[in-house]
Design a protein around this motif. Structure first.
Motif, PDB file in Angstrom:
ATOM      1  N   GLY A  68       0.479  -1.357   0.003  1.00 58.58           N
ATOM      2  CA  GLY A  68      -0.101  -0.011   0.035  1.00 58.58           C
ATOM      3  C   GLY A  68       0.881   1.525   0.083  1.00 58.58           C
ATOM      4  N   THR A  69       1.643   0.899   1.144  1.00 60.65           N
ATOM      5  CA  THR A  69       2.447   2.615   0.428  1.00 60.65           C
ATOM      6  C   THR A  69       3.588   2.956  -0.432  1.00 60.65           C
ATOM      7  N   HIS A  93      -2.757   7.377   6.735  1.00 56.52           N
ATOM      8  CA  HIS A  93      -1.475   7.013   6.642  1.00 56.52           C
ATOM      9  C   HIS A  93      -0.395   7.301   6.022  1.00 56.52           C
ATOM     10  N   ASP A 177      -6.945   6.439  -1.212  1.00 60.71           N
ATOM     11  CA  ASP A 177      -6.615   5.691  -0.514  1.00 60.71           C
ATOM     12  C   ASP A 177      -7.309   4.541  -0.154  1.00 60.71           C
ATOM     13  N   ARG A 180      -8.651  -0.366   2.282  1.00 61.74           N
ATOM     14  CA  ARG A 180     -10.063  -0.765   2.990  1.00 61.74           C
ATOM     15  C   ARG A 180     -11.045  -0.149   2.005  1.00 61.74           C
ATOM     16  N   LYS A 210      -5.209  -6.147   3.214  1.00 57.48           N
ATOM     17  CA  LYS A 210      -6.196  -6.792   4.064  1.00 57.48           C
ATOM     18  C   LYS A 210      -7.531  -7.090   4.188  1.00 57.48           C
TER      19      LYS A 210
HETATM   20  C1  LIG Z   1      -5.099   3.783   4.987  1.00 53.10           C
HETATM   21  C2  LIG Z   1      -4.336   2.586   5.109  1.00 53.10           C
HETATM   22  N1  LIG Z   1      -3.219   2.789   3.761  1.00 53.10           N
HETATM   23  C3  LIG Z   1      -1.989   2.327   3.017  1.00 53.10           C
HETATM   24  C4  LIG Z   1      -1.832   1.030   4.002  1.00 53.10           C
HETATM   25  C5  LIG Z   1      -0.634   0.054   3.008  1.00 53.10           C
HETATM   26  O1  LIG Z   1       0.324   0.553   4.126  1.00 53.10           O
HETATM   27  P1  LIG Z   1       1.403  -1.365   3.627  1.00 53.10           P
HETATM   28  O2  LIG Z   1       2.603  -0.758   3.167  1.00 53.10           O
HETATM   29  O3  LIG Z   1       1.590  -1.852   5.345  1.00 53.10           O
HETATM   30  O4  LIG Z   1       0.728  -2.264   2.655  1.00 53.10           O
HETATM   31  C6  LIG Z   1      -2.239   0.792   5.427  1.00 53.10           C
HETATM   32  C7  LIG Z   1      -1.743  -0.435   6.007  1.00 53.10           C
HETATM   33  O5  LIG Z   1      -1.924  -0.309   7.491  1.00 53.10           O
HETATM   34  C8  LIG Z   1      -3.268   1.738   5.939  1.00 53.10           C
HETATM   35  O6  LIG Z   1      -4.021   1.247   7.053  1.00 53.10           O
END
Ligand SMILES: Cc1ncc(COP(=O)(O)O)c(C=O)c1O
Length: 350
Positions: A68-69, A93, A177, A180, A210
C-alpha cells in the motif's frame, strides 16, 4: 513472553494485517504456479486482472504493486510534481504511517488538515488550497483521502462526489487510498465503481492485502491521460514485480468474483458484533462510529493496561485513552465474544 523472548499475547484484534492468507488465494497462487509465464506483467493473469478491474471500475488503467505504501507514493509521484502539494487529513496513512515516503519519493509537501472522524470536507479543502499561482507558495495538486478512513469511518458516495467536485473546481485531482475500499463499499451497500469512478475519483490505490491476500494492491487511474508515466514511476519506485503473475493471480481471485465482498463483509460484521458486545461496559465509550472493520474505544488507562497483559493491540491516542481493535476476514464470532467478555471483565475489575 515465550522462551525465545517473543510476545505471546493474543493478537486477534491488533490489525487486519495480522490475519493469514485466505485459502482461496492460496489456491489461486498454486494454480498460477503451474509452469512458466512471461515476467513483468506480460502474463495471462495480469491481462485478465487489468481487464477485470477495467470493467469493475469503468475503463480503469490498473497496475499491480506489492504494497500500500508503494502504491500510494508511486500514484502520487505520477500525478504531482515536487513543487506541488497533496492535501490530506492529518490522520492519513500517507501522513503518519509511511515514514515520510510520499515526501521523499514524490518530493511533494503534504498539507495535513485536522479532520473530525478522519474525514475531510470540501470546506476544509477550500481553506487549504491557497497561494495558487504564487511562485513562493507550494501548489496544491492532489487531495488524498482514505476509504475507509484510518478511524474506521466511511465517506458516502455523495461526500466523495462533493470532495471530487471541490477538488476539480480548484484544479486538483482526487486520490483515494483504498487499502480498505472493499470494507467501505460493503458498509455502504455500494459498488466499487459507484464510490470511486462514478463519484469523481481520479486515482485509486486499491487494497488487497487486508482483504486476505498474501500481499498485493493495485494502482488505478480512473481518468484517461493520467497513467502514461506510471510504468516508469513504478519501476523506479521498486514496485514492478518480476513474477507479477503471483500478485495478479491473488488480486484476480479477490476481485474476479465476490470474494472481496465476502471477506470485507465478514470483517465489518465482526466489528459490529464487537461494538455490540462491549456496549454498556462501564467506563467505555466508542470514540468513532463503527462503519467498517475497526472499533475505536476510549477506556480508563487501568483497564487498557489490564487488557494489554493478555492481548496485543494498538493504543491510538494515549492521552485520550483511545485504543484500536481491528477485525479481519479471519476473525471468528467466538474470537469476538471472548474478547468482548475480556473487555467487560477488565472494566468491571475496576
Ligand atoms: C489506510 C492505509 N493505507 C495504506 C496502508 C498500506 O500499508 P502497507 O505499505 O503496509 O501495505 C495501510 C496499512 O496499514 C493503511 O491502513
Amino acid at each position: 513472553m515465550t522462551e525465545h523472548g517473543l510476545d505471546d499475547r493474543r493478537v486477534l484484534f491488533a490489525s487486519d494485517n495480522y490475519a493469514g492468507v485466505h485459502p482461496a488465494v492460496l489456491e489461486a497462487l498454486a494454480e498460477a504456479n503451474g509452469g512458466w509465464a512471461p515476467a513483468y506483467g506480460d502474463d495471462r493473469w495480469t491481462a485478465a486482472l487489468r481487464a477485470r478491474l477495467g470493467d469493475l471500475f469503468g475503463a480503469a488503467d490498473a497496475f499491480p504493486v506489492f504494497n500500500g505504501t508503494g502504491g500510494n507514493v508511486t500514484a502520487l509521484a505520477t500525478v504531482a510534481h515536487p513543487w506541488e502539494a497533496v492535501v490530506c487529513p492529518d490522520t492519513a496513512h500517507i501522513n503518519v504511517d509511511e515514514c515520510g515516503a510520499p515526501e521523499r519519493f514524490a518530493g511533494c509537501k503534504l498539507v495535513d488538515v485536522p479532520a473530525a472522524d478522519g474525514k475531510l470536507t470540501p470546506e476544509q479543502l477550500a481553506d487549504a488550497v491557497v497561494g495558487i499561482g504564487d511562485q513562493h507558495h507550494v501548489q496544491a495538486r492532489v487531495v488524498s483521502i482514505s476509504q475507509s478512513t484510518e478511524l474506521g469511518t466511511v465517506y458516502t458516495a455523495a461526500e466523495i462526489g462533493a470532495l471530487a467536485d471541490a477538488a476539480h473546481h480548484s484544479g486538483l485531482l482526487l486520490h483515494v487510498d483504498g487499502a480498505r475500499l472493499a470494507n467501505a463499499a460493503v458498509s455502504l451497500g455500494a459498488g466499487l465503481r459507484e464510490i470511486t469512478t462514478d463519484a469523481g475519483v481520479d486515482v485509486l490505490t486499491l487494497g488487497g492485502t487486508k482483504s486476505g491476500l498474501l500481499g498485493g494492491e493495485a494502482v488505478l487511474f480512473l481518468r484517461p491521460g493520467l497513467a502514461a508515466a506510471y510504468p516508469f514511476v513504478r519501476k523506479q519506485g521498486t514496485q514492478l514485480a518480476s513474477k507479477m503473475r503471483f500478485v495478479s493471480a491473488q488480486l484476480l481471485c479477490l476481485f474476479g468474483g465476490d470474494l472481496w465482498r465476502e471477506t470485507a463483509g465478514h470483517a465489518n460484521a465482526m466489528a459490529r458484533r464487537l461494538a455490540a458486545g462491549i456496549d454498556g461496559v462501564p467506563g467505555l465509550r466508542l470514540a468513532y462510529p463503527v462503519q467498517a472493520n475497526a472499533v475505536f474505544a476510549a477506556l480508563p488507562a487501568a483497564v487498557i493496561e489490564r487488557l494489554l497483559r493478555d492481548y496485543r493491540f494498538y493504543a491510538w491516542d494515549d492521552q485520550a485513552g483511545v485504543v484500536r481493535w481491528m477485525c479481519s476476514w479471519q476473525t471468528t464470532p467466538a474470537d469476538v465474544d471472548e474478547f468482548a467478555a475480556a473487555v467487560r471483565d477488565a472494566a468491571e475489575a475496576g
